[in-house]
Design a protein around this motif. Structure first.
Motif, PDB file in Angstrom:
ATOM      1  N   ASP A  63      32.171  38.442  41.359  1.00  0.00           N
ATOM      2  CA  ASP A  63      31.668  39.403  42.346  1.00  0.00           C
ATOM      3  C   ASP A  63      31.386  38.776  43.701  1.00  0.00           C
ATOM      4  O   ASP A  63      31.035  39.472  44.646  1.00  0.00           O
ATOM      5  CB  ASP A  63      30.396  40.076  41.816  1.00  0.00           C
ATOM      6  N   ARG A  64      31.532  37.467  43.793  1.00  0.00           N
ATOM      7  CA  ARG A  64      31.356  36.802  45.084  1.00  0.00           C
ATOM      8  C   ARG A  64      32.376  35.679  45.211  1.00  0.00           C
ATOM      9  O   ARG A  64      32.876  35.157  44.225  1.00  0.00           O
ATOM     10  CB  ARG A  64      29.935  36.273  45.253  1.00  0.00           C
ATOM     11  N   LYS A 110      37.839  48.450  40.812  1.00  0.00           N
ATOM     12  CA  LYS A 110      36.688  47.802  41.432  1.00  0.00           C
ATOM     13  C   LYS A 110      35.772  47.243  40.350  1.00  0.00           C
ATOM     14  O   LYS A 110      35.499  47.886  39.345  1.00  0.00           O
ATOM     15  CB  LYS A 110      35.912  48.802  42.293  1.00  0.00           C
ATOM     16  N   LEU A 111      35.317  46.034  40.574  1.00  0.00           N
ATOM     17  CA  LEU A 111      34.487  45.351  39.588  1.00  0.00           C
ATOM     18  C   LEU A 111      33.198  46.127  39.344  1.00  0.00           C
ATOM     19  O   LEU A 111      32.430  46.377  40.278  1.00  0.00           O
ATOM     20  CB  LEU A 111      34.152  43.939  40.086  1.00  0.00           C
ATOM     21  N   TRP A 151      40.556  43.204  38.272  1.00  0.00           N
ATOM     22  CA  TRP A 151      39.219  43.724  38.526  1.00  0.00           C
ATOM     23  C   TRP A 151      38.542  42.796  39.525  1.00  0.00           C
ATOM     24  O   TRP A 151      38.563  41.570  39.361  1.00  0.00           O
ATOM     25  CB  TRP A 151      38.384  43.763  37.248  1.00  0.00           C
ATOM     26  N   GLY A 152      37.934  43.370  40.541  1.00  0.00           N
ATOM     27  CA  GLY A 152      37.243  42.549  41.524  1.00  0.00           C
ATOM     28  C   GLY A 152      36.731  43.380  42.672  1.00  0.00           C
ATOM     29  O   GLY A 152      36.568  44.596  42.562  1.00  0.00           O
ATOM     30  N   THR A 153      36.482  42.709  43.782  1.00  0.00           N
ATOM     31  CA  THR A 153      36.110  43.396  45.013  1.00  0.00           C
ATOM     32  C   THR A 153      37.174  43.087  46.053  1.00  0.00           C
ATOM     33  O   THR A 153      37.820  42.028  46.010  1.00  0.00           O
ATOM     34  CB  THR A 153      34.738  42.937  45.531  1.00  0.00           C
ATOM     35  N   GLU A 154      37.351  43.993  46.992  1.00  0.00           N
ATOM     36  CA  GLU A 154      38.382  43.792  48.006  1.00  0.00           C
ATOM     37  C   GLU A 154      38.134  42.507  48.785  1.00  0.00           C
ATOM     38  O   GLU A 154      39.064  41.742  49.074  1.00  0.00           O
ATOM     39  CB  GLU A 154      38.420  44.988  48.967  1.00  0.00           C
ATOM     40  N   TRP A 171      46.931  43.508  49.316  1.00  0.00           N
ATOM     41  CA  TRP A 171      45.901  44.488  48.986  1.00  0.00           C
ATOM     42  C   TRP A 171      46.491  45.893  48.915  1.00  0.00           C
ATOM     43  O   TRP A 171      46.153  46.665  48.018  1.00  0.00           O
ATOM     44  CB  TRP A 171      44.774  44.438  50.012  1.00  0.00           C
ATOM     45  N   ASN A 191      46.348  48.150  45.599  1.00  0.00           N
ATOM     46  CA  ASN A 191      45.379  49.243  45.653  1.00  0.00           C
ATOM     47  C   ASN A 191      45.998  50.631  45.749  1.00  0.00           C
ATOM     48  O   ASN A 191      45.328  51.624  45.458  1.00  0.00           O
ATOM     49  CB  ASN A 191      44.440  49.012  46.859  1.00  0.00           C
TER      50      ASN A 191
END
Length: 615
Positions: A563-564, A407-408, A588-591, A392, A396
């Motif tokens: 996203d999940r 970030k998505l 692209w996504g979420t941490e 990460w 990042n």
């Protein structure tokens, strides 16, 4: 378990109608009601479809199935001992060596009969080949050839040289390594060494890959590698010039799971090279080795850390015992040191006295594509090690120029960002008249998705890209096909010479009154064109799943995560996506989703690893 419980599992999405039908058929064959047998049969059917070779009753026993939301408490599997007692005394469940629809082994793993036979046949083949001591090899000639083909004045180990030496001394060899480590270059030199050993005789050699696209890439790589070989003209001219898919080599029988070549009709080969071996499933690998004559060498090339095959099994990972290191046996260590000059067991502990599978495996460790400071390289290493914090941080912090994170966004923001990347990634070849140049430009960029369905999946992304291109006037779709449409074949067609995984593009053909044709690169370096109506099953491919991207390389890659979290997301999926990029990768996504994926290893249940390493 009552029959209604199977229905509840179906309603919760835990099993399919096929699983239920198979379970009830097994119960019917057993001659009496047996709810534990019903559950085991349904789950082994489901697990095989999901890529597992068997059902681990010992691991699942006593654990809940489903979440029970809105349908009462979750159902639970019986305790392992009770479960096995209730199924092993039926006429449909047998022990290894018996001919029953289901096989229960000593570790309480339940198999469909054919998958037990695939696994056992493959394990027997491997264990038989690893005892080969390399009889008939001229060690002095081999040592001279290694020095000529792998010249090195550096003190560090040249693992390509080691792999070549090991491959000549063993009738089974596995060469694994990440992108750019030189697997194909190494195998080209191995073939030279083997042909020099056979000279003035000749060797019958076949080069194969699980997909048509992989076979074409292998052929291109071999043609490139041939030009720099330090060998005689006679050897260079004898180098194999053609590649094929595994299916084509074995001889597909239409409408049948069997092949023309098998143990009764073996392939006329001395050497078989299988590229992209991580993509070969248990059934296909088992059928391949059964078709080899006793004297033939098998050389497997692949990245053990990539995603496993779509079908059942993780054969290359099991063979390499991914996650564990095994020093060479004493005798093989001495022999490799004699012909390569390297002390290979230094720091790795003491090896076994007797030869083992570890003597057949070499991992290439130096990347010739990515430098030591490459962001793609260090990110892929962190992901591969499951180091969530480090991965990460690399992604990042923005310090690496060849990796990026975003970030998505929500639906509105997603459309805006996709519009930006469409302009830079896909429009370059839209108005190019030369099909070869168009194909080359299209292969420079790709969107990869972790999932096929959902708002951030392949289907949605392809529709969104197509809609944006149409709105911007770059394409004018008026039917199923249109000029500028990239496609991927999803079904082999041997008559047309296009195969699952092949990518092409629809363009107007000036030689056919500007009618639409599908253009594909041919292995010989030219183009083949096919009327779209004749194409086998195919799909539009601005975006593709990470699974479908295996064996491909692009200059730039955009990886879109959902996203999940999803069980499909794993470190192997992230690693595979990242290493498809030659120059730049953006995620692209979420941490949370990224960290969860890096922390999750793909688990494929089988007994192959135990059969090879714990005996």
């Amino acid at each position: 378990m009552k029959r209604i419980d199977l229905d509840r599992l179906f309603e919760q999405g835990m099993i399919s109608p096929l699983d239920i039908r198979f379970a009830r058929f097994m119960e019917q064959l057993s001659g009496k009601e047996n709810t534990d047998l019903c559950l085991a049969a349904a789950l082994v059917c489901k697990h095989t479809r999901q890529g597992h070779v068997c059902l681990d009753i010992a691991g699942m026993g006593g654990k809940p199935l489903g979440n029970g939301e809105d349908r009462g408490p979750a159902l639970a599997c019986p305790e392992p001992e009770k479960w096995c007692d209730h199924i092993e005394n039926t006429c449909v469940v047998g022990i290894p060596g018996e001919y029953t629809p289901l096989i229960l082994d000593r570790e309480n793993r339940l198999y469909l009969l054919r998958y037990w036979e695939y696994q056992q046949g493959l394990a027997d083949f491997i264990k038989g080949r690893i005892q080969d001591a390399g009889d008939g090899i001229d060690r002095l000639l081999l040592k001279e050839g290694l020095g000529r083909l792998f010249p090195s004045g550096l003190p560090e180990v040249d693992w390509q040289r080691v792999a070549a030496g090991a491959a000549c001394l063993k009738r089974l060899s596995v060469i694994t390594g990440g992108p750019g480590t030189g697997k194909t270059t190494t195998v080209a030199r191995i073939l030279v060494l083997l042909m020099e050993q056979a000279f003035p005789g000749t060797l019958k050699i076949a080069l194969v890959s699980p997909t048509g696209k992989g076979a074409a890439r292998l052929q291109e790589a071999m043609v490139s590698a041939r030009s720099g070989l330090q060998c005689t003209d006679a050897i260079q001219e004898a180098m194999p010039a053609e590649t094929s898919t595994i299916h084509r080599l074995l001889g597909t029988i239409p409408g049948s799971p069997y092949f023309r070549h098998n143990e009764k009709n073996p392939l006329p080969l001395d050497v078989l090279v299988v590229d992209e071996a991580s993509m070969v499933d248990m059934a296909l690998m088992s059928k391949t080795v059964r078709a080899l004559p006793p004297q033939a060498r098998l050389i497997l090339l692949g990245d053990k850390d990539q995603l496993a095959s779509v079908e059942a099994g993780a054969v290359l990972g099991d063979i390499c015992d991914t996650g564990n290191e095994h020093p060479y046996s004493h005798g093989f260590f001495r022999e490799l040191k004699s012909i390569t000059g390297y002390d290979l067991n230094s720091g790795a502990g003491e090896g076994d006295e007797k030869p083992g599978l570890q003597d057949s495996i070499v991992e290439l460790k130096k990347s010739y594509r990515f430098g030591a400071e490459s962001g793609i390289r260090i990110l892929s290493q962190a992901v591969n090690e499951g180091d969530q914090d480090r991965a990460w941080s690399i992604l990042n912090n923005g310090e690496q120029g060849d990796v990026a994170w975003r970030k998505l966004p929500g639906p509105d923001g997603l459309q805006r960002l996709i519009k930006e990347i469409v302009s830079s990634g896909f429009t370059g070849g839209m108005h190019e008249k030369d099909p070869m140049k168009t194909l080359g430009l299209f292969e420079r960029y790709r969107i990869l998705c972790g999932l096929r369905e959902g708002p951030f999946g392949v289907v949605a992304m392809n529709r969104l890209v197509q809609r944006i291109l149409k709105r911007e006037g770059h394409i004018r779709p008026h039917g199923q096909w249109y000029a500028g449409q990239p496609i991927m074949v999803t079904q082999n067609d041997y008559d047309l010479g296009v195969f699952n995984g092949d990518t092409g593009i629809i363009l107007e053909d000036p030689e056919r009154d500007h009618d639409l044709r599908a253009f594909f690169p041919s292995p010989e370096g030219g183009l083949k064109k096919i009327h779209p109506i004749r194409l086998p099953e195919h799909e539009t491919v601005y975006a593709m799943t990470v699974h479908k991207s295996q064996g491909s390389e692009f200059d730039r890659v955009l990886l879109i995560l959902p996203d999940r979290d999803s069980p499909v997301l794993s470190r192997e999926l992230i690693y595979t996506a990242i290493t498809r990029a030659r120059e730049h990768v953006e995620v692209w996504g979420t941490e949370g989703v990224f960290r969860a994926a890096v922390g999750r290893r793909t688990e494929r249940t089988s007994g192959l690893r135990d059969a090879l390493w714990n005996t």
